[in-house]
Design a protein around this motif. Structure first.
Motif, PDB file in Angstrom:
ATOM      1  N   MET A  37       5.253  53.165  63.746  1.00 36.31           N
ATOM      2  CA  MET A  37       5.725  51.792  63.695  1.00 36.31           C
ATOM      3  C   MET A  37       5.798  51.305  62.255  1.00 36.31           C
ATOM      4  O   MET A  37       4.817  51.383  61.519  1.00 36.31           O
ATOM      5  N   LYS A  38       6.964  50.830  61.833  1.00 32.70           N
ATOM      6  CA  LYS A  38       7.144  50.278  60.500  1.00 32.70           C
ATOM      7  C   LYS A  38       7.056  48.752  60.572  1.00 32.70           C
ATOM      8  O   LYS A  38       7.495  48.143  61.545  1.00 32.70           O
ATOM      9  N   THR A  39       6.488  48.175  59.540  1.00 31.57           N
ATOM     10  CA  THR A  39       6.250  46.738  59.540  1.00 31.57           C
ATOM     11  C   THR A  39       6.964  46.071  58.374  1.00 31.57           C
ATOM     12  O   THR A  39       6.749  46.435  57.218  1.00 31.57           O
ATOM     13  N   ILE A  40       7.816  45.092  58.683  1.00 30.09           N
ATOM     14  CA  ILE A  40       8.443  44.254  57.668  1.00 30.09           C
ATOM     15  C   ILE A  40       7.625  42.972  57.571  1.00 30.09           C
ATOM     16  O   ILE A  40       7.560  42.188  58.523  1.00 30.09           O
ATOM     17  N   GLY A  41       6.987  42.769  56.436  1.00 32.58           N
ATOM     18  CA  GLY A  41       6.256  41.538  56.218  1.00 32.58           C
ATOM     19  C   GLY A  41       7.185  40.493  55.625  1.00 32.58           C
ATOM     20  O   GLY A  41       7.945  40.782  54.706  1.00 32.58           O
ATOM     21  N   ILE A  42       7.128  39.282  56.175  1.00 29.73           N
ATOM     22  CA  ILE A  42       7.930  38.180  55.648  1.00 29.73           C
ATOM     23  C   ILE A  42       6.970  37.132  55.121  1.00 29.73           C
ATOM     24  O   ILE A  42       6.257  36.476  55.881  1.00 29.73           O
ATOM     25  N   LEU A  43       6.927  37.004  53.797  1.00 33.81           N
ATOM     26  CA  LEU A  43       5.975  36.123  53.129  1.00 33.81           C
ATOM     27  C   LEU A  43       6.598  34.770  52.811  1.00 33.81           C
ATOM     28  O   LEU A  43       7.585  34.688  52.082  1.00 33.81           O
ATOM     29  N   ASN A  44       6.021  33.724  53.376  1.00 33.75           N
ATOM     30  CA  ASN A  44       6.434  32.364  53.080  1.00 33.75           C
ATOM     31  C   ASN A  44       5.898  31.998  51.699  1.00 33.75           C
ATOM     32  O   ASN A  44       4.690  31.892  51.503  1.00 33.75           O
ATOM     33  N   GLY A  45       6.795  31.820  50.741  1.00 27.69           N
ATOM     34  CA  GLY A  45       6.376  31.574  49.371  1.00 27.69           C
ATOM     35  C   GLY A  45       6.032  30.134  49.057  1.00 27.69           C
ATOM     36  O   GLY A  45       5.614  29.831  47.942  1.00 27.69           O
ATOM     37  N   SER A  46       6.205  29.237  50.023  1.00 26.99           N
ATOM     38  CA  SER A  46       5.903  27.826  49.788  1.00 26.99           C
ATOM     39  C   SER A  46       4.587  27.447  50.445  1.00 26.99           C
ATOM     40  O   SER A  46       4.301  27.848  51.576  1.00 26.99           O
ATOM     41  N   PHE A  47       3.787  26.646  49.749  1.00 24.90           N
ATOM     42  CA  PHE A  47       2.526  26.189  50.299  1.00 24.90           C
ATOM     43  C   PHE A  47       2.585  24.697  50.622  1.00 24.90           C
ATOM     44  O   PHE A  47       1.568  24.058  50.868  1.00 24.90           O
ATOM     45  N   ARG A  48       3.777  24.143  50.647  1.00 21.06           N
ATOM     46  CA  ARG A  48       3.972  22.756  51.047  1.00 21.06           C
ATOM     47  C   ARG A  48       3.978  22.651  52.566  1.00 21.06           C
ATOM     48  O   ARG A  48       4.504  23.527  53.260  1.00 21.06           O
ATOM     49  N   THR A  49       3.411  21.575  53.070  1.00 23.28           N
ATOM     50  CA  THR A  49       3.330  21.407  54.523  1.00 23.28           C
ATOM     51  C   THR A  49       4.547  20.698  55.103  1.00 23.28           C
ATOM     52  O   THR A  49       4.732  20.696  56.320  1.00 23.28           O
ATOM     53  N   ASP A  50       5.386  20.108  54.243  1.00 23.03           N
ATOM     54  CA  ASP A  50       6.560  19.403  54.753  1.00 23.03           C
ATOM     55  C   ASP A  50       7.807  19.812  53.979  1.00 23.03           C
ATOM     56  O   ASP A  50       8.654  18.990  53.654  1.00 23.03           O
ATOM     57  N   GLY A  51       7.917  21.106  53.699  1.00 24.96           N
ATOM     58  CA  GLY A  51       9.087  21.609  52.997  1.00 24.96           C
ATOM     59  C   GLY A  51      10.074  22.258  53.947  1.00 24.96           C
ATOM     60  O   GLY A  51       9.970  22.142  55.175  1.00 24.96           O
ATOM     61  N   ASN A  52      11.041  22.971  53.379  1.00 24.89           N
ATOM     62  CA  ASN A  52      12.083  23.639  54.162  1.00 24.89           C
ATOM     63  C   ASN A  52      11.823  25.126  54.378  1.00 24.89           C
ATOM     64  O   ASN A  52      12.461  25.750  55.219  1.00 24.89           O
ATOM     65  N   THR A  53      10.878  25.690  53.621  1.00 25.75           N
ATOM     66  CA  THR A  53      10.722  27.148  53.642  1.00 25.75           C
ATOM     67  C   THR A  53      10.260  27.675  54.989  1.00 25.75           C
ATOM     68  O   THR A  53      10.740  28.713  55.450  1.00 25.75           O
ATOM     69  N   ALA A  54       9.334  26.974  55.633  1.00 28.84           N
ATOM     70  CA  ALA A  54       8.859  27.438  56.948  1.00 28.84           C
ATOM     71  C   ALA A  54      10.010  27.515  57.944  1.00 28.84           C
ATOM     72  O   ALA A  54      10.092  28.454  58.746  1.00 28.84           O
ATOM     73  N   GLY A  55      10.914  26.535  57.889  1.00 29.57           N
ATOM     74  CA  GLY A  55      12.079  26.561  58.779  1.00 29.57           C
ATOM     75  C   GLY A  55      13.013  27.704  58.451  1.00 29.57           C
ATOM     76  O   GLY A  55      13.572  28.344  59.354  1.00 29.57           O
ATOM     77  N   ILE A  56      13.205  27.988  57.157  1.00 27.98           N
ATOM     78  CA  ILE A  56      14.036  29.120  56.750  1.00 27.98           C
ATOM     79  C   ILE A  56      13.402  30.429  57.201  1.00 27.98           C
ATOM     80  O   ILE A  56      14.093  31.343  57.683  1.00 27.98           O
ATOM     81  N   VAL A  57      12.079  30.547  57.059  1.00 29.35           N
ATOM     82  CA  VAL A  57      11.373  31.754  57.509  1.00 29.35           C
ATOM     83  C   VAL A  57      11.613  31.966  59.002  1.00 29.35           C
ATOM     84  O   VAL A  57      11.941  33.077  59.448  1.00 29.35           O
TER      85      VAL A  57
END
Length: 206
Positions: free
Chosen positions: A1-21
């Motif tokens: 099994m190969k694993t692709i890790g997707i790292l959220n680079g933003s530590f803001r709680t009300d930004g756009n990155t979590a939605g993009i992830v």
């Protein structure tokens, strides 16, 4: 099994990155479907062991024996041990990061600086977002990962997501409101996954 890790680079709680992830994960899942060979692991910047904060571990990551890090127990900090185990399990890393003031978030740099041997040789790609797409922070971060941590940059095409004005200065956020502008990025993200799979196969054979 190969694993692709997707790292959220933003530590803001009300930004756009979590939605993009979440959107990228859905695109990848759609393409992978019921694959038994590849899994997606989201590395959420707000979920333990992240955020790690500044490097405080008395054992510098570049000086700890690689053999001691196979189970992550070479570090004094339990959070760093957990992070070591997670990173060591990855076959590929996708960093999804916003651009702040023409650079990448400082807390993202901390997440990388806690380790060294675990990153070395790991293939990666960087997806960015911002008012101008985030190209400057991609160049800067890639230099850190390639020259500093000896990771392997994989060409997947420029995944640079230009956020509309209302998602930057307004109250709209990806994942909370309709983000139809992402439709134009579907193909580049899907194509990136094809290149990621090919890269994992290539590195797996080497």
């Amino acid at each position: 099994m190969k694993t692709i890790g997707i790292l959220n680079g933003s530590f803001r709680t009300d930004g756009n990155t979590a939605g993009i992830v979440s959107w990228v994960v859905s695109r990848f899942g759609h393409k992978l479907k019921q694959s038994e060979d590849v899994r997606i692991l989201v590395l959420d910047s707000t979920t333990a062991p992240l955020p790690l904060g500044p490097v405080m571990d008395p054992k510098m990551p570049a000086l700890v024996s690689p053999a001691a890090l196979k189970d992550g127990n070479g570090y004094a900090s339990e959070k760093t041990q957990q992070w070591s185990q997670i990173v060591s399990s990855l076959s590929f890393l996708v960093v999804i990061t916003p651009q702040y003031n023409h650079g990448y978030p400082g807390a993202l740099k901390d997440a990388f600086d806690h380790l060294y041997h675990e990153w070395r040789g790991l293939p990666f790609a960087i997806f960015t977002l911002g008012g101008h797409g985030g190209g400057r922070c991609r160049v800067q971060l890639q230099q850190v990962l390639v020259e500093g941590l000896k990771m392997k940059a994989v060409s997947v095409g420029a995944v640079e997501i230009h956020l509309p004005h209302e998602f930057i200065l307004g109250t709209a956020r990806v994942g909370r409101e309709s983000a139809d502008f992402l439709l134009e990025y579907e193909k580049v993200v899907d194509d990136a996954l094809v290149n990621i799979i090919a890269a994992m196969d290539s590195f797996g054979d080497s």
